[in-house]
Scaffold this motif. Structure first.
Motif, mmCIF file in Angstrom:
data_model
loop_
_atom_site.group_PDB
_atom_site.id
_atom_site.type_symbol
_atom_site.label_atom_id
_atom_site.label_comp_id
_atom_site.label_asym_id
_atom_site.label_seq_id
_atom_site.Cartn_x
_atom_site.Cartn_y
_atom_site.Cartn_z
ATOM 1 N N ALA A 1 0.830 -1.205 0.000
ATOM 2 C CA ALA A 1 0.000 0.000 0.000
ATOM 3 C C ALA A 1 0.865 1.255 0.000
ATOM 4 C CB ALA A 1 -0.929 0.000 1.217
ATOM 5 N N LEU A 2 1.943 1.233 0.786
ATOM 6 C CA LEU A 2 2.843 2.384 0.852
ATOM 7 C C LEU A 2 3.480 2.664 -0.506
ATOM 8 C CD1 LEU A 2 4.365 4.563 2.419
ATOM 9 C CD2 LEU A 2 6.031 2.822 3.094
ATOM 10 N N ASP A 3 3.915 1.602 -1.171
ATOM 11 C CA ASP A 3 4.521 1.775 -2.500
ATOM 12 C C ASP A 3 3.523 2.397 -3.468
ATOM 13 O OD1 ASP A 3 6.521 1.269 -4.632
ATOM 14 O OD2 ASP A 3 5.036 -0.168 -5.322
ATOM 15 N N ALA A 4 2.290 1.927 -3.444
ATOM 16 C CA ALA A 4 1.264 2.466 -4.341
ATOM 17 C C ALA A 4 0.977 3.936 -4.018
ATOM 18 C CB ALA A 4 -0.015 1.638 -4.227
ATOM 19 N N ASN B 1 -1.925 9.680 -4.692
ATOM 20 C CA ASN B 1 -3.377 9.838 -4.728
ATOM 21 C C ASN B 1 -3.998 8.581 -4.132
ATOM 22 O OD1 ASN B 1 -6.088 9.250 -6.224
ATOM 23 N ND2 ASN B 1 -5.773 11.451 -6.499
ATOM 24 N N VAL B 2 -4.874 8.739 -3.139
ATOM 25 C CA VAL B 2 -5.437 7.586 -2.425
ATOM 26 C C VAL B 2 -6.300 6.727 -3.349
ATOM 27 C CG1 VAL B 2 -6.992 6.882 -0.557
ATOM 28 C CG2 VAL B 2 -5.349 8.733 -0.179
ATOM 29 N N THR B 3 -7.122 7.365 -4.169
ATOM 30 C CA THR B 3 -8.014 6.608 -5.051
ATOM 31 C C THR B 3 -7.224 5.812 -6.080
ATOM 32 O OG1 THR B 3 -9.765 8.265 -4.791
ATOM 33 C CG2 THR B 3 -9.928 6.767 -6.673
ATOM 34 N N ARG B 4 -6.284 6.469 -6.750
ATOM 35 C CA ARG B 4 -5.479 5.772 -7.771
ATOM 36 C C ARG B 4 -4.601 4.696 -7.154
ATOM 37 N NH1 ARG B 4 -4.533 11.008 -9.859
ATOM 38 N NH2 ARG B 4 -2.358 10.890 -9.173
ATOM 39 N N ALA B 5 -4.098 4.963 -5.945
ATOM 40 C CA ALA B 5 -3.278 3.962 -5.263
ATOM 41 C C ALA B 5 -4.115 2.717 -4.963
ATOM 42 C CB ALA B 5 -2.697 4.538 -3.973
ATOM 43 N N GLY B 6 -5.362 2.920 -4.538
ATOM 44 C CA GLY B 6 -6.249 1.791 -4.280
ATOM 45 C C GLY B 6 -6.511 0.989 -5.542
ATOM 46 N N GLU B 7 -6.748 1.685 -6.642
ATOM 47 C CA GLU B 7 -6.986 0.997 -7.924
ATOM 48 C C GLU B 7 -5.762 0.207 -8.355
ATOM 49 O OE1 GLU B 7 -8.012 4.239 -10.419
ATOM 50 O OE2 GLU B 7 -10.103 4.376 -9.713
ATOM 51 N N GLN C 1 -11.166 2.705 -1.815
ATOM 52 C CA GLN C 1 -10.622 3.971 -1.332
ATOM 53 C C GLN C 1 -10.591 4.010 0.190
ATOM 54 O OE1 GLN C 1 -12.711 7.443 -2.687
ATOM 55 N NE2 GLN C 1 -11.241 8.874 -1.827
ATOM 56 N N SER C 2 -11.641 3.482 0.835
ATOM 57 C CA SER C 2 -11.690 3.504 2.302
ATOM 58 C C SER C 2 -10.597 2.620 2.898
ATOM 59 C CB SER C 2 -13.063 3.044 2.793
ATOM 60 O OG SER C 2 -13.349 1.734 2.349
ATOM 61 N N THR C 3 -10.344 1.460 2.275
ATOM 62 C CA THR C 3 -9.286 0.575 2.764
ATOM 63 C C THR C 3 -7.922 1.227 2.601
ATOM 64 O OG1 THR C 3 -10.593 -1.377 2.170
ATOM 65 C CG2 THR C 3 -8.232 -1.708 2.506
ATOM 66 N N MET C 4 -7.698 1.895 1.478
ATOM 67 C CA MET C 4 -6.424 2.570 1.258
ATOM 68 C C MET C 4 -6.265 3.756 2.198
ATOM 69 S SD MET C 4 -3.562 2.481 -0.260
ATOM 70 C CE MET C 4 -3.750 1.323 -1.623
ATOM 71 N N SER C 5 -7.340 4.472 2.473
ATOM 72 C CA SER C 5 -7.283 5.591 3.428
ATOM 73 C C SER C 5 -6.906 5.086 4.809
ATOM 74 C CB SER C 5 -8.632 6.308 3.478
ATOM 75 O OG SER C 5 -8.912 6.944 2.263
ATOM 76 N N ASN C 6 -7.453 3.938 5.174
ATOM 77 C CA ASN C 6 -7.126 3.335 6.466
ATOM 78 C C ASN C 6 -5.649 2.923 6.507
ATOM 79 O OD1 ASN C 6 -7.004 0.406 8.028
ATOM 80 N ND2 ASN C 6 -8.205 1.953 9.117
#
Length: 311
Positions: free
Chosen positions: A13-16, A22-28, A34-39
């Motif tokens: 997750a950190l690498d992404a 960007n949280v949304t693009r990192a999640g994708e 997005q909520s999981t990546m924000s967490n």
């Protein structure tokens, strides 16, 4: 699994997050909501006691601590991937593995067709993903985005192994109907003419112009720029422009275009095209097969046109 109280799953997750900013693009990127990546970002901020990503104007930027972490985290993940995902053997007739190569349109025209012909002749089921080189090419290796780079030797990174493939040189291409196609192309005529040039995506000075300035102390008047090498040869047609292009590419396209080729009116360095791969992947059986294939394809190209033994 934890290492020094850090959940190692968070490294992906950190690498992404550090790559996408960007949280949304990192999640994708890693198939998380997005909520999981924000967490995940919240937990990472708590662990490192640093914001990692901060809002600057309308975009997110890395903090100094995040900048230091970025390459280190990518390096760890590449090591894990090359160790865990490595296979003890590779059979191209059974494997549908996809290889990602970063190449210019020049290499795509003069080298890659010969490589693909060899894969077809031998019944290979492998797949290929060719990508444009944008920015410092070695970054694509270090981020695990490229299996191989095919680039000039002088652009290769000193941190990773490389293997020369073939040599080339520059020639001048002009439209057959241009006055420049009549008589010798002297240095005076060359410098008085206007030129078409391929400008790298980062906006830096074309390699040829750097050599021209450093080795001969002169500059040329560029009347037109384009984003790939092949286009230069098409764009001189119907004009008085000169394209200074790779000889192998120019001779390939000369049979398709009304262009005349002339020697560059000055001494020039020989060009050498190489392939480069990540130092952690030297023993990857699939990449060993691919490198051997490219060497064979390059050997089959023969000498550069205009040289002894060339066309």
């Amino acid at each position: 699994m934890r290492f020094k109280k850090l959940d190692l799953n968070l490294l992906v997750a950190l690498d992404a997050l550090l790559t996408e900013k960007n949280v949304t693009r990192a999640g994708e990127r890693v198939f998380l909501s997005q909520s999981t990546m924000s967490n995940a970002l919240s937990r990472l901020r708590q662990y490192f006691d640093d914001e990692l990503l901060v809002q600057v104007g309308g975009r997110m930027e890395l903090t100094p601590r995040a900048e230091l972490l970025h390459e280190a985290v990518r390096d760890v993940l590449v090591r894990i991937d090359t160790t865990v995902a490595a296979r003890p053997a590779f059979d191209p007739t059974e494997s549908d593995r996809e290889f990602t190569l970063f190449v210019s349109d020049y290499s795509m025209a003069v080298l890659i067709p010969a490589m693909l012909a060899l894969t077809h002749q031998r019944g290979s089921r492998t797949r290929f993903n060719f990508k444009q080189q944008v920015g410092p090419p070695h970054r694509n290796l270090e981020r695990g985005e490229a299996d191989l780079l095919i680039i000039p030797s002088n652009f290769c990174s000193p941190d990773h192994p490389l293997d020369p493939l073939y040599d080339d040189r520059f020639v001048c291409a002009v439209w057959q109907g241009s006055p420049l196609a009549q008589g010798a192309l002297t240095m005076e005529r060359y410098l008085q003419a206007r030129h078409v040039a391929m400008v790298p995506s980062d906006g830096s000075l074309p390699v040829f112009d750097t050599w021209l300035a450093n080795d001969h102390g002169v500059t040329r008047e560029i009347g037109l720029t384009t984003y790939n090498f092949s286009a230069m040869l098409h764009l001189v047609v119907g004009t008085d422009l000169i394209a200074t292009a790779h000889a192998r590419l120019a001779h390939l396209l000369q049979g398709m275009l009304p262009i005349a080729l002339r020697p560059v009116p000055m001494s020039m360095k020989q060009l050498q095209q190489s392939m480069q791969w990540h130092k952690y992947r030297s023993r990857d059986p699939g990449l060993i097969w691919l490198r051997d294939l490219l060497r064979e394809a390059a050997a089959g190209m023969g000498p550069c046109p205009g040289e002894p033994g060339g066309d």
